[in-house]
Scaffold this motif. Structure first.
Motif, short mmCIF file in Angstrom:
data_model
loop_
_atom_site.label_atom_id
_atom_site.label_comp_id
_atom_site.label_asym_id
_atom_site.label_seq_id
_atom_site.Cartn_x
_atom_site.Cartn_y
_atom_site.Cartn_z
N ARG A 1 50.24 -14.26 -11.65
CA ARG A 1 49.39 -14.89 -10.63
C ARG A 1 47.93 -14.71 -11.02
NH1 ARG A 1 51.11 -13.05 -4.78
NH2 ARG A 1 49.85 -14.91 -4.34
N PHE A 2 47.64 -14.98 -12.29
CA PHE A 2 46.33 -14.66 -12.83
C PHE A 2 45.16 -15.25 -12.02
CE2 PHE A 2 42.78 -16.03 -15.39
CZ PHE A 2 42.28 -14.81 -15.80
N PRO A 3 45.21 -16.54 -11.63
CA PRO A 3 44.05 -17.06 -10.88
C PRO A 3 43.82 -16.31 -9.56
CG PRO A 3 45.42 -18.86 -11.68
CD PRO A 3 46.20 -17.59 -11.91
N ASP A 4 44.91 -15.90 -8.90
CA ASP A 4 44.77 -15.14 -7.65
C ASP A 4 44.18 -13.76 -7.91
OD1 ASP A 4 45.94 -17.27 -6.34
OD2 ASP A 4 47.96 -16.42 -6.44
N ILE A 5 44.64 -13.12 -8.98
CA ILE A 5 44.12 -11.79 -9.32
C ILE A 5 42.62 -11.88 -9.65
CG2 ILE A 5 44.17 -10.00 -11.12
CD1 ILE A 5 46.42 -9.52 -9.31
N MET A 6 42.25 -12.87 -10.47
CA MET A 6 40.84 -13.00 -10.84
C MET A 6 39.99 -13.25 -9.59
SD MET A 6 39.09 -15.51 -13.68
CE MET A 6 39.52 -17.06 -12.90
N ALA A 7 40.46 -14.13 -8.72
CA ALA A 7 39.69 -14.44 -7.51
C ALA A 7 39.59 -13.22 -6.60
CB ALA A 7 40.35 -15.60 -6.77
N PHE A 8 40.66 -12.45 -6.50
CA PHE A 8 40.65 -11.29 -5.61
C PHE A 8 39.63 -10.25 -6.08
CE2 PHE A 8 42.27 -7.08 -4.30
CZ PHE A 8 42.35 -7.27 -2.94
N TYR A 9 39.68 -9.90 -7.34
CA TYR A 9 38.76 -8.86 -7.82
C TYR A 9 37.31 -9.36 -7.84
CZ TYR A 9 42.54 -5.62 -8.75
OH TYR A 9 43.60 -4.73 -8.58
N ARG A 10 37.11 -10.65 -8.10
CA ARG A 10 35.76 -11.21 -8.15
C ARG A 10 35.22 -11.48 -6.75
NH1 ARG A 10 36.12 -16.94 -10.45
NH2 ARG A 10 36.90 -17.22 -8.32
N ASP A 11 35.96 -12.23 -5.96
CA ASP A 11 35.41 -12.74 -4.70
C ASP A 11 35.62 -11.78 -3.53
OD1 ASP A 11 34.80 -15.00 -6.16
OD2 ASP A 11 36.67 -16.01 -5.60
N ALA A 12 36.79 -11.14 -3.46
CA ALA A 12 37.05 -10.25 -2.33
C ALA A 12 36.52 -8.85 -2.58
CB ALA A 12 38.56 -10.19 -2.05
N LEU A 13 36.64 -8.37 -3.81
CA LEU A 13 36.22 -6.99 -4.10
C LEU A 13 34.82 -6.90 -4.70
CD1 LEU A 13 39.51 -5.32 -5.39
CD2 LEU A 13 38.60 -5.45 -3.06
N GLY A 14 34.28 -8.01 -5.19
CA GLY A 14 32.90 -7.99 -5.63
C GLY A 14 32.66 -7.46 -7.03
N PHE A 15 33.69 -7.43 -7.86
CA PHE A 15 33.45 -7.13 -9.28
C PHE A 15 32.67 -8.30 -9.88
CE2 PHE A 15 36.86 -4.13 -8.55
CZ PHE A 15 36.68 -3.12 -9.50
N LEU A 16 31.78 -8.01 -10.82
CA LEU A 16 31.03 -9.05 -11.51
C LEU A 16 31.79 -9.50 -12.75
CD1 LEU A 16 27.39 -7.62 -11.31
CD2 LEU A 16 28.66 -8.96 -9.63
N VAL A 17 31.77 -10.80 -12.99
CA VAL A 17 32.47 -11.34 -14.16
C VAL A 17 31.61 -11.15 -15.40
CG1 VAL A 17 33.40 -13.42 -15.23
CG2 VAL A 17 33.78 -12.99 -12.78
N SER A 18 32.19 -10.56 -16.42
CA SER A 18 31.55 -10.53 -17.74
C SER A 18 32.12 -11.71 -18.52
CB SER A 18 31.80 -9.18 -18.42
OG SER A 18 31.19 -8.14 -17.67
N ASP A 19 32.77 -11.48 -19.63
CA ASP A 19 33.31 -12.60 -20.39
C ASP A 19 34.62 -13.12 -19.78
OD1 ASP A 19 31.27 -11.73 -21.97
OD2 ASP A 19 32.43 -11.64 -23.81
N ILE A 20 34.89 -14.38 -20.05
CA ILE A 20 36.22 -14.94 -19.77
C ILE A 20 36.73 -15.58 -21.07
CG2 ILE A 20 35.80 -15.33 -17.31
CD1 ILE A 20 36.00 -18.41 -19.27
N VAL A 21 38.04 -15.72 -21.16
CA VAL A 21 38.66 -16.45 -22.26
C VAL A 21 39.39 -17.64 -21.66
CG1 VAL A 21 40.20 -16.29 -24.27
CG2 VAL A 21 39.01 -14.24 -23.45
N HIS A 22 39.29 -18.80 -22.31
CA HIS A 22 39.98 -19.97 -21.79
C HIS A 22 40.89 -20.55 -22.86
CE1 HIS A 22 37.23 -22.72 -23.88
NE2 HIS A 22 36.23 -21.94 -23.48
N THR A 23 41.67 -21.53 -22.47
CA THR A 23 42.71 -22.04 -23.37
C THR A 23 42.23 -23.23 -24.20
OG1 THR A 23 43.58 -23.46 -21.62
CG2 THR A 23 44.58 -21.27 -21.85
N GLY A 24 40.96 -23.64 -24.01
CA GLY A 24 40.45 -24.77 -24.78
C GLY A 24 40.01 -24.37 -26.18
#
Ligand SMILES: [Fe+2]
Length: 296
Positions: free
Chosen positions: A149-172
């Motif tokens: 459930r990666f998108p949910d996990i990312m959103a939870f830690y970023r938006d609900a818990l307030g962790f700041l995003v550093s790098d991301i990796v994408h599939t492109g």
């Protein structure tokens, strides 16, 4: 996305790993990681050493029921609790004995608890660790999960818990449009990440990491693991995301331990980088550990 957060600054303080045989797993951490054990009275053990500590409890092997982050003081904790509650997150009692009573927890979409609090001073004074690894630098620094459930996990830690995003990796591809994000590195202090999540076929603990003082420490740790016949299974290498030198070993249950150096620092509002598919985000030097079977 937040560029300020009341979670800042927070450090990973300890994690809990479960196992059917806590005493045996604690023994591994005593010898391999230079830690000492203290029974916590419920079948679990605190294993602790130089700037590193874990709770090893009774349960399914490789389960990681919580990860605990220490905030700077009670005033920050109070403000942070209000911040999380205001985002509609149900607050739960903190399961760890290592934090003061006003610590709290929030359950992520995979059922794992993120715990926030102030460390109880008494637990810092338990028996000092002994043995050849006890003096080696290795601060418990980050923990990583795999999730279906990666998108949910990312959103939870970023938006609900307030962790700041550093790098991301994408599939492109590097010369094409970005695809789906499938790895996210998050931070709550200057260090590039104290938490990260990988898209994967199933929820699992992925690894936890010990940050050292430099490249020479990786040699000392690798030579120490050699005396115990604990092989390096990945690395040495350098992650592109985070720029840290690393290698990994496994404990007898199959939990992955990373020994790291030179982890990148990012200021509070500094944006991270998007990395394309291809593996350089994961290892600039050599082989890539790909958790995402859906990635091209
Ligand atoms: Fe790592």
């Amino acid at each position: 996305m937040l560029d300020v957060s009341p979670l800042w600054p927070a450090d990973l303080d300890h994690i809990r790993l479960d196992t059917p045989s806590p005493r045996a797993l604690a023994r591994f951490y005593e010898q391999a990681m230079g830690m000492a054990s203290a029974a916590l009275g419920d079948g679990s053990y605190l294993v602790h050493g130089r700037q590193r500590r874990l709770v090893i409890g009774v349960g399914t092997a490789r389960a990681n029921p919580y990860n605990a982050f220490a905030l700077a003081d009670r005033a920050q904790l109070d403000g942070y609790r209000r911040f999380v509650a205001a985002r509609g997150v149900a607050l739960e009692p903190a399961p760890t004995p290592l934090f003061e009573d006003d610590a709290f927890a929030a359950r992520d979409p995979d059922g794992r608890l993120a715990v926030f609090g102030c460390p109880k001073p008494g637990f810092a004074d338990v028996t000092p660790a002994e043995g050849p690894a006890a003096p080696l630098p290795g601060r418990l620094q980050h923990v990583v999960v795999a999730s279906a459930r990666f998108p949910d996990i990312m959103a939870f830690y970023r938006d609900a818990l307030g962790f700041l995003v550093s790098d991301i990796v994408h599939t492109g591809k590097a010369d094409g449009p970005p695809g789906d994000t499938n790895v996210c590195f998050l931070r709550a202090n200057l260090e590039h990440h104290s938490f990260a999540a990988f898209r994967a076929p199933a929820a699992a603990s992925d690894h936890h990491a010990y940050e050292t003082t430099g490249w020479g420490d990786l040699k000392l740790w690798a030579d120490h693991f050699a005396t115990l016949a604990v092989p390096l299974w990945w690395g040495p290498g350098r992650h592109g995301a985070g720029n840290n030198l690393f290698f990994m070993v496994r404990d007898p249950d199959g939990n992955n331990l990373e020994i790291s150096a030179e982890l990148e620092h990012l200021a509070r509002g500094q944006p991270g980088k998007p990395w394309p598919a291809g593996g350089r985000a994961i290892n600039l030097w050599g082989t890539v550990w790909n958790r995402d079977v859906a990635a091209p």
